[in-house]
Design an enzyme around this catalytic site. Structure first.
Site, PDB file in Angstrom:
ATOM      1  N   ASN A 158       0.795  -1.236   0.000  1.00 41.26           N
ATOM      2  CA  ASN A 158       0.000   0.000   0.000  1.00 41.26           C
ATOM      3  C   ASN A 158       0.825   1.281   0.000  1.00 41.26           C
ATOM      4  O   ASN A 158       0.337   2.326  -0.402  1.00 41.26           O
ATOM      5  CB  ASN A 158      -1.044  -0.006   1.132  1.00 41.26           C
ATOM      6  CG  ASN A 158      -0.419  -0.100   2.500  1.00 41.26           C
ATOM      7  OD1 ASN A 158       0.779  -0.329   2.633  1.00 41.26           O
ATOM      8  ND2 ASN A 158      -1.218   0.088   3.530  1.00 41.26           N
ATOM      9  N   GLU A 253       5.427  -3.686  11.742  1.00 40.11           N
ATOM     10  CA  GLU A 253       4.144  -2.984  11.772  1.00 40.11           C
ATOM     11  C   GLU A 253       3.170  -3.825  10.970  1.00 40.11           C
ATOM     12  O   GLU A 253       3.313  -3.993   9.766  1.00 40.11           O
ATOM     13  CB  GLU A 253       4.251  -1.582  11.204  1.00 40.11           C
ATOM     14  CG  GLU A 253       2.999  -0.762  11.477  1.00 40.11           C
ATOM     15  CD  GLU A 253       2.390  -0.196  10.232  1.00 40.11           C
ATOM     16  OE1 GLU A 253       1.199  -0.501   9.994  1.00 40.11           O
ATOM     17  OE2 GLU A 253       3.087   0.512   9.493  1.00 40.11           O
ATOM     18  N   CYS A 287      -3.201   0.387   6.942  1.00 41.10           N
ATOM     19  CA  CYS A 287      -3.213  -0.290   8.234  1.00 41.10           C
ATOM     20  C   CYS A 287      -3.886   0.584   9.277  1.00 41.10           C
ATOM     21  O   CYS A 287      -4.473   0.085  10.231  1.00 41.10           O
ATOM     22  CB  CYS A 287      -1.811  -0.679   8.651  1.00 41.10           C
ATOM     23  SG  CYS A 287      -0.704   0.704   8.656  1.00 41.10           S
TER      24      CYS A 287
END
Ligand code: G3H
Length: 478
Positions: A158, A253, A287
């Site tokens: 992304n 992450e 996210c």
């Protein structure tokens, strides 16, 4: 079919000896857009060897010179924003304007990292021994931060450019070398970004970029003995990596199920605007997207109505036209989202819009009256579909938020600052935003997830520190 790109090793562009390539499918056309090299394990070994050698010399390169090269790379990156953004549009269907912003933000991030690096790495510490009981003042401890060695960076699809440079910048300023394994969707944008570092004149072997199938080189890279640090952003793979990785510092992450808690005294227009921005930007493929709305029953109807009015105005279509909602990254992702939607339908959620999908393009959808027995109450769709759970007390909202396996960010909307802080303290997430949607940036802010959302803290300063270790020299006086 699909233009073929080489991988980057030892300062050169190379074709893999495998003779094989991996196809990058354009999410909009669903045709092969580009091809990248399917690198072999032997090629990974060579890259690791070169990275080790290059790192030794780089660590001895003065900090100001390292910073100067990063500033140069940042400027070149910004000059190349248009062609790189075009790749992002074709590879990951990022809306055209957002694609340009990602590259500009990346240039700014690299410059900021260079500046921050010279400040924090330019300082060390001097300790004297007589503060600890029983000691005389005869020991002087000099400590400073030194690099870890070879950093392996694995960014997600992304933000293939921005989440790559957020690892590359800190690694390089701190004197590490860097091996980048970009995501397949986004690999060409990442290669183009690496080209900017190449043009800036970094030494050979210091940065490399290997492409290929995760099944062939994924574990091989993350378990490679030459790796001294792994910085990963992505999904569940990160949990698997952290179990397999050796004794090296990890920065992870991973996913999130960011909750948006709305109290009855909130500014409802602000709430609606942030739910739409937070839940639906880049079609929910962030996210930090708002992934569940937990709203007090008394204001729920009003907010749902306002959100629906805004959703009706979103432009749905190809990223080239800068639409708000664009096709999701892969067909399997679209299928997964559809699975969550169908589950919610069977279990009785209220569909505020008709469910509509064409290929990978899914129209924005708000699901009201979602209950905890529905998968979408807990799983992250990574798509333009947002569940609303109505609550009757703040405690109920906090309880739902904390029952999640994730703990990335969350947000709370209220005009009562005391309540907001109390809720923030109670939410088990890395960050809580008061009166705004979750977001990672500005990029120097600390960014971290609890539980399955990650390990360690990012943000420019934290990443630089994480990619170093403390080295002490103690002077012992007679
Ligand atoms: O997708 C994960 C990113 O770290 C979120 O970044 O908040 O800037 O969209 P963002």
């Amino acid at each position: 079919d699909g233009e073929v790109y080489k991988y980057y090793a030892d300062g050169e562009w190379r074709a893999s000896a495998s003779g094989k390539t991996v196809a990058i499918v354009n999410p909009t056309t669903r045709q092969t857009q580009y091809r990248v090299q399917a690198c072999t394990q032997e090629e990974v070994n060579k890259v690791m060897d070169a990275a080790k050698v290059a790192q030794k010399a780089w660590a001895r390169t003065p900090l100001w010179k390292r910073a100067e090269l990063l500033h140069k790379a940042a400027a070149i990156l910004k000059e190349h924003k248009t062609p790189i953004a075009e790749c992002l549009v074709k590879e990951i269907a990022k809306p055209a304007k957002d694609a340009v912003s990602e590259v500009v933000r990346s240039g700014d991030l690299v410059s900021y990292t260079a500046e921050e690096g010279v400040r924090i790495l330019g300082e060390g510490k001097l300790l004297v021994s007589d503060s600890f009981p029983g000691n005389e003042r005869n020991k002087y401890c000099l400590s400073s931060k030194v690099p870890l060695g070879v950093v392996l960076a694995i960014p997600p699809f992304n933000y293939p450019v921005n989440l790559a440079v957020s690892k590359i910048g800190p690694a390089l300023i701190a004197g590490n070398s860097l091996v980048l394994k970009p995501p397949t969707q986004g690999a060409v944008a990442a290669l183009h970004m690496v080209h900017c570092f190449h043009l800036a004149g970094f030494p050979k072997g210091l940065i490399s970029c290997v492409t290929g199938k995760g099944s062939e080189i994924g574990d091989f890279l993350t378990m490679h003995p030459g790796v001294n640090c792994i910085s990963f952003t992505g999904g569940d793979t990160g949990i698997a990596i952290s179990k397999k990785a050796g004794m090296v510092p990890l920065q992870m992450e991973l996913g999130g199920k960011d909750a948006c808690i709305v109290l009855e005294d909130a500014d409802l227009d602000l709430v609606a605007a942030n739910i739409v921005k937070g839940g639906f930007s880049y079609s929910g493929q962030r996210c930090t997207a708002v992934k569940v709305v937990l709203i007090m029953e008394v204001v729920a109807d009003a907010v749902v109505e306002k959100v629906n009015a805004k959703l009706a105005k979103l432009k749905v279509g190809p990223p080239e036209d800068d639409c708000d909602i664009t096709p999701v990254v892969t067909e399997s992702s679209a299928n997964f989202i559809e699975g969550l939607v169908m589950d919610a339908k069977e279990k009785g959620a209220t569909f505020c819009q008709e469910y509509r999908r064409e290929g990978n393009l899914i129209w924005p959808l708000l699901l009201d009256h979602v209950r905890p027995d529905m998968r979408i109450a807990w799983e992250e769709p990574f798509g333009p579909v947002l569940p609303v759970i109505r609550i009757n007390s703040v405690e109920e909202g906090i309880h739902h938020c904390n029952a999640s396996n994730f703990g990335l960010q969350g947000c709370v909307f209220t005009r009562d600052i005391n309540k907001a802080i109390m809720i923030s303290d109670a939410m088990e997430t890395g960050t809580v935003q008061i009166n705004s949607a979750p977001a990672r940036g500005p990029d120097h802010f600390p960014f971290q997830g609890l539980k399955d959302s990650g390990i360690g803290s990012q943000g420019i300063t934290n990443s630089i520190n994480m990619m170093t270790k403390v080295k002490s020299t103690v002077i012992n006086l007679p």
